[in-house]
Design a protein around this motif. Structure first.
Motif, mmCIF file in Angstrom:
data_model
loop_
_atom_site.group_PDB
_atom_site.id
_atom_site.type_symbol
_atom_site.label_atom_id
_atom_site.label_comp_id
_atom_site.label_asym_id
_atom_site.label_seq_id
_atom_site.Cartn_x
_atom_site.Cartn_y
_atom_site.Cartn_z
ATOM 1 N N MET A 1 10.099 -4.135 6.509
ATOM 2 C CA MET A 1 9.588 -4.513 7.816
ATOM 3 C C MET A 1 8.139 -4.051 8.006
ATOM 4 N N ILE A 2 7.836 -2.819 7.586
ATOM 5 C CA ILE A 2 6.469 -2.299 7.712
ATOM 6 C C ILE A 2 5.504 -3.132 6.874
ATOM 7 N N ALA A 3 5.957 -3.581 5.707
ATOM 8 C CA ALA A 3 5.094 -4.410 4.858
ATOM 9 C C ALA A 3 4.759 -5.729 5.550
ATOM 10 N N ILE A 4 5.724 -6.289 6.260
ATOM 11 C CA ILE A 4 5.472 -7.543 6.984
ATOM 12 C C ILE A 4 4.460 -7.308 8.101
ATOM 13 N N ASP A 73 5.380 -1.510 -10.669
ATOM 14 C CA ASP A 73 5.501 -0.679 -9.466
ATOM 15 C C ASP A 73 4.352 0.323 -9.371
ATOM 16 N N LYS A 74 4.001 0.921 -10.498
ATOM 17 C CA LYS A 74 2.944 1.933 -10.509
ATOM 18 C C LYS A 74 1.597 1.334 -10.096
ATOM 19 N N VAL A 75 1.256 0.181 -10.639
ATOM 20 C CA VAL A 75 -0.002 -0.481 -10.297
ATOM 21 C C VAL A 75 0.009 -0.902 -8.829
ATOM 22 N N THR A 76 1.123 -1.455 -8.386
ATOM 23 C CA THR A 76 1.242 -1.887 -6.992
ATOM 24 C C THR A 76 1.087 -0.702 -6.044
ATOM 25 N N ARG A 77 1.773 0.392 -6.337
ATOM 26 C CA ARG A 77 1.665 1.590 -5.493
ATOM 27 C C ARG A 77 0.226 2.103 -5.481
ATOM 28 N N THR A 78 -0.408 2.127 -6.632
ATOM 29 C CA THR A 78 -1.794 2.608 -6.719
ATOM 30 C C THR A 78 -2.726 1.737 -5.880
ATOM 31 N N ILE A 79 -2.571 0.429 -5.972
ATOM 32 C CA ILE A 79 -3.409 -0.478 -5.184
ATOM 33 C C ILE A 79 -3.150 -0.259 -3.693
ATOM 34 N N CYS A 80 -1.893 -0.080 -3.315
ATOM 35 C CA CYS A 80 -1.562 0.178 -1.894
ATOM 36 C C CYS A 80 -2.209 1.477 -1.411
ATOM 37 N N ILE A 81 -2.178 2.507 -2.229
ATOM 38 C CA ILE A 81 -2.773 3.791 -1.836
ATOM 39 C C ILE A 81 -4.287 3.657 -1.708
ATOM 40 N N VAL A 82 -4.909 2.991 -2.661
ATOM 41 C CA VAL A 82 -6.359 2.782 -2.599
ATOM 42 C C VAL A 82 -6.713 1.969 -1.354
ATOM 43 N N MET A 83 -5.940 0.932 -1.087
ATOM 44 C CA MET A 83 -6.199 0.106 0.089
ATOM 45 C C MET A 83 -5.973 0.902 1.367
ATOM 46 N N LEU A 112 -4.026 0.680 12.092
ATOM 47 C CA LEU A 112 -2.629 0.243 11.980
ATOM 48 C C LEU A 112 -2.343 -0.376 10.607
ATOM 49 N N SER A 113 -3.293 -1.127 10.083
ATOM 50 C CA SER A 113 -3.128 -1.685 8.736
ATOM 51 C C SER A 113 -3.040 -0.563 7.707
ATOM 52 N N ALA A 114 -3.886 0.451 7.847
ATOM 53 C CA ALA A 114 -3.865 1.598 6.927
ATOM 54 C C ALA A 114 -2.508 2.287 6.963
ATOM 55 N N ILE A 115 -1.995 2.511 8.156
ATOM 56 C CA ILE A 115 -0.691 3.168 8.291
ATOM 57 C C ILE A 115 0.391 2.357 7.588
ATOM 58 N N CYS A 116 0.360 1.042 7.750
ATOM 59 C CA CYS A 116 1.340 0.179 7.080
ATOM 60 C C CYS A 116 1.222 0.267 5.558
ATOM 61 N N PHE A 117 -0.003 0.280 5.045
ATOM 62 C CA PHE A 117 -0.201 0.416 3.601
ATOM 63 C C PHE A 117 0.281 1.779 3.107
#
Length: 124
Positions: A1-4, A73-83, A112-117
Motif C-alpha cells: 500500500m505504501i508503495a502505491i 531485490d538488492k539492487v531494487t532496495r539500493t535504488i529505493c534507499i538512494v531515491m 511524503l514521497s521520501a517517506i514512502c521510498f
C-alpha cells in the motif's frame, strides 16, 4: 500500500515535469522559482530526468511487490534507499527555497514521497 501511495505522489512530480517540458509557466514550483517558463535547453534536461522519474516509479512498485522484478531485490532496495535519501535532501532544499510555491507545494510532496521510498525499501 505504501508503495502505491509513493508511486502516486511521485507521479505528481512526473506530471509537473511533463507540463514544464510542454512550456507551461510552472517554473515557480522548481529550482527556487528561477524560471517562470523553462528555457528550451533546460527542457531537454527535463526529458532525461523524466525517464529516470518513470523508472523510479517502476522501482517503488517493484519494491512493493506490485510488479514483476526488473532488478534483483538488492539492487531494487539500493535504488529505493538512494531515491529516499535524494528526496529527503530535496525536501530540505524545497523548504529553504525562495519560492513560496516550491516551499509550500513541493516540500510536502518530496517529504511524503521520501517517506514512502524509505518505508518500502526497508519492508522488502
Amino acid at each position: 500500500m505504501i508503495a502505491i501511495v509513493g508511486a502516486i505522489l511521485f507521479s505528481f512530480v512526473i506530471l509537473l515535469s511533463i507540463l514544464l517540458i510542454c512550456g507551461l509557466p510552472l517554473g515557480e514550483l522548481t529550482m527556487g522559482g528561477r524560471f517562470k517558463t523553462f528555457p528550451k535547453k533546460l527542457r531537454v534536461v527535463l526529458v532525461v530526468q523524466l525517464i529516470f522519474q518513470i523508472l523510479f516509479v517502476i522501482i517503488i512498485l517493484q519494491a512493493g511487490g506490485l510488479i514483476t522484478l526488473w532488478f534483483s531485490d538488492k539492487v531494487t532496495r539500493t535504488i529505493c534507499i538512494v531515491m529516499a535519501a535524494y528526496l529527503s535532501l530535496n525536501a530540505v532544499m524545497n523548504f529553504i527555497s525562495k519560492s513560496k510555491k516550491e516551499k509550500y507545494i513541493m516540500t510536502p510532496l518530496s517529504l511524503l514521497s521520501a517517506i514512502c521510498f524509505w518505508i518500502t525499501a526497508f519492508r522488502m
